[in-house]
Design an enzyme around this catalytic site. Sequence first.
Site, PDB file in Angstrom:
ATOM      1  N   VAL A  11       0.912  -1.276   0.048  1.00  0.00           N
ATOM      2  CA  VAL A  11      -0.025  -0.042   0.018  1.00  0.00           C
ATOM      3  C   VAL A  11       0.799   1.142  -0.052  1.00  0.00           C
ATOM      4  O   VAL A  11       0.782   2.135  -0.848  1.00  0.00           O
ATOM      5  CB  VAL A  11      -1.009   0.133   1.225  1.00  0.00           C
ATOM      6  N   PHE A 148      -8.392   0.859  -1.563  1.00  0.00           N
ATOM      7  CA  PHE A 148      -9.156  -0.128  -2.254  1.00  0.00           C
ATOM      8  C   PHE A 148      -8.372  -0.853  -3.471  1.00  0.00           C
ATOM      9  O   PHE A 148      -8.956  -1.136  -4.515  1.00  0.00           O
ATOM     10  CB  PHE A 148     -10.335   0.430  -2.868  1.00  0.00           C
ATOM     11  N   ASN A 221     -14.867  -5.390   1.674  1.00  0.00           N
ATOM     12  CA  ASN A 221     -14.060  -6.472   1.653  1.00  0.00           C
ATOM     13  C   ASN A 221     -14.597  -7.825   1.911  1.00  0.00           C
ATOM     14  O   ASN A 221     -14.769  -8.763   1.453  1.00  0.00           O
ATOM     15  CB  ASN A 221     -12.526  -6.450   2.098  1.00  0.00           C
ATOM     16  N   LEU A 263     -17.799 -13.556  -8.891  1.00  0.00           N
ATOM     17  CA  LEU A 263     -18.812 -14.794  -8.632  1.00  0.00           C
ATOM     18  C   LEU A 263     -18.072 -15.897  -9.465  1.00  0.00           C
ATOM     19  O   LEU A 263     -18.475 -16.616 -10.200  1.00  0.00           O
ATOM     20  CB  LEU A 263     -19.843 -14.421  -9.348  1.00  0.00           C
ATOM     21  N   GLY A 266     -14.178 -21.366  -7.177  1.00  0.00           N
ATOM     22  CA  GLY A 266     -12.764 -21.842  -7.223  1.00  0.00           C
ATOM     23  C   GLY A 266     -11.970 -22.453  -5.887  1.00  0.00           C
ATOM     24  O   GLY A 266     -12.931 -23.019  -5.147  1.00  0.00           O
ATOM     25  N   GLY A 270      -7.768 -15.870  -1.295  1.00  0.00           N
ATOM     26  CA  GLY A 270      -6.361 -15.776  -0.214  1.00  0.00           C
ATOM     27  C   GLY A 270      -6.048 -14.326  -0.268  1.00  0.00           C
ATOM     28  O   GLY A 270      -6.619 -13.349  -0.570  1.00  0.00           O
ATOM     29  N   CYS A 273      -5.304  -9.444   2.225  1.00  0.00           N
ATOM     30  CA  CYS A 273      -6.489  -8.585   2.806  1.00  0.00           C
ATOM     31  C   CYS A 273      -7.829  -9.060   2.910  1.00  0.00           C
ATOM     32  O   CYS A 273      -8.285  -9.233   4.071  1.00  0.00           O
ATOM     33  CB  CYS A 273      -6.536  -7.398   1.793  1.00  0.00           C
TER      34      CYS A 273
END
Length: 456
Positions: A11, A148, A221, A263, A266, A270, A273
């Site tokens: 960040v 973000f 998130n 959507l 899988g 991970g 965040c």
Amino acid sequence: MEIGVIGAGHVGLTTAAGLAAIGHQVCCADGPENVASLRRGEIPFFEPYLAEIVGKQLAASRLRFTTAGEAVRLGRALFICVGTPPLENGEADLSEVEQVAQVVAQEATSPRLVIQKSTVPVHTGRWLQQYLKQHGRADCEVASNPEFMREGSALEAFFHPDRIVVGAESPRAVSLLKAIYGPVISGQFTCPVHDTCSPRGAVPFVAMDLASAELVKLASNSFLATKISFINLMADLCEATGADVQRVAEAMGLDPRIGPAFLRPGIGFGGFCLPKDVAAFVKVAEKFGCDFSLLREVEKVNRERVDRFVNRIRIELGGLRARRIAAWGLAFKPNTDDLRNSPALAVVRNLVAEGAKVRAYDPQATERALAELPALQACADPYEAARNAEAILVLTDWDEFQRLDWRRLKECVSHPLVIDGRNVLSHDQLARHGFRYISIGRVSAGQVAAALTSVT
Ligand code: UDX
């Protein structure tokens, strides 16, 4: 404007490079070792465009790497971009934020706007404001400006954000932040990420109170994670009923209230965040007497993905011991070398633990994975990984896996089986080359018959 950025991680470094690129004078602070390598233009992680932009801004003397003390002394506005990793109990560890507060109290030579960009629990800003007041810095105001950014497209998110959110108590703080982001808000700047970048029109600049701004990031998130776990539950149901989760997701996404993004079923979400923010949000809610057990289910569904996928491999191969398996992808998502909470690495770790022989390839993360899993056989490309394989696994949805020579791959493998943990390959294309293809939430015709007989 002279701006200090404290913290040079994903960040902080992206924020410092972006602010310099839109014309500010930026002092970015981190520990002495990181500062030394950053001064040489060495970036400690992969992020598209970041090395070029840092190098260019260093050469233009708009970006400097220094100590936190100097950044506080020089910066009129200070962005706090230090880590807020989860504690054992899931709460955010704010010790690095506290250290920055001490430096501000000691080193600020005049009023400062202290801007929280790190993801922090609600009311951290209020605590920080009180701390500064108690240490003789009532002239420093605290604001929140949550990030973000998405790894792999962090600079895109800086220069072309969907929105800029600002939480502050005073109009002066809001107008200062509006001035800092001025070029991005108006779109009037030369975008270093896109060669020819047509301004996309004004970017929404949303000002609110401090607590609301602190909640927006964790809420966003957590909602994204909820979407992913929801579609993964749908995938389980589609496997049980012989339906196709991709078609279900496609039709769901056509509803503008749902939208197609996030959507994709899988092996789970991970990164640093989403898992951290969901856990922190549950804790924050609990602290204020709100029951967010919904998010505990989101975490539970996500945790089950890896075991479910490994079990599928075990069934397809009739066991895992000594099985020769090719793993394509190790990073938690494409366009990054980040292995933090990577479901791909978790799958490989489980396979190796059960005695499988895993040959792995990832465009960026292989070296890092070797440090964590020395038993891994690192390969230079997908073909080398597929050599003599009894199964090929797709674990990270890197674009390059969709542009491979399947005729050549058929010659590489010992058994033509692909198990796709990210649903990025095409059943028809692989069938044409004689491969059996298994993916998430989609069953082959034969399995449909079996699923239906098991129900009737
Ligand atoms: C996330 C948020 O998207 C970003 O807004 C925030 O600022 C930081 O955290 P990031 O962690 O970089 O960004 O990754 P993201 O692109 O959100 O993907 C997170 C994980 O979800 C990845 O493992 C990805 O593979 C997975 N994912 C994403 C899915 O499994 N399905 C999807 O449909 C989308």
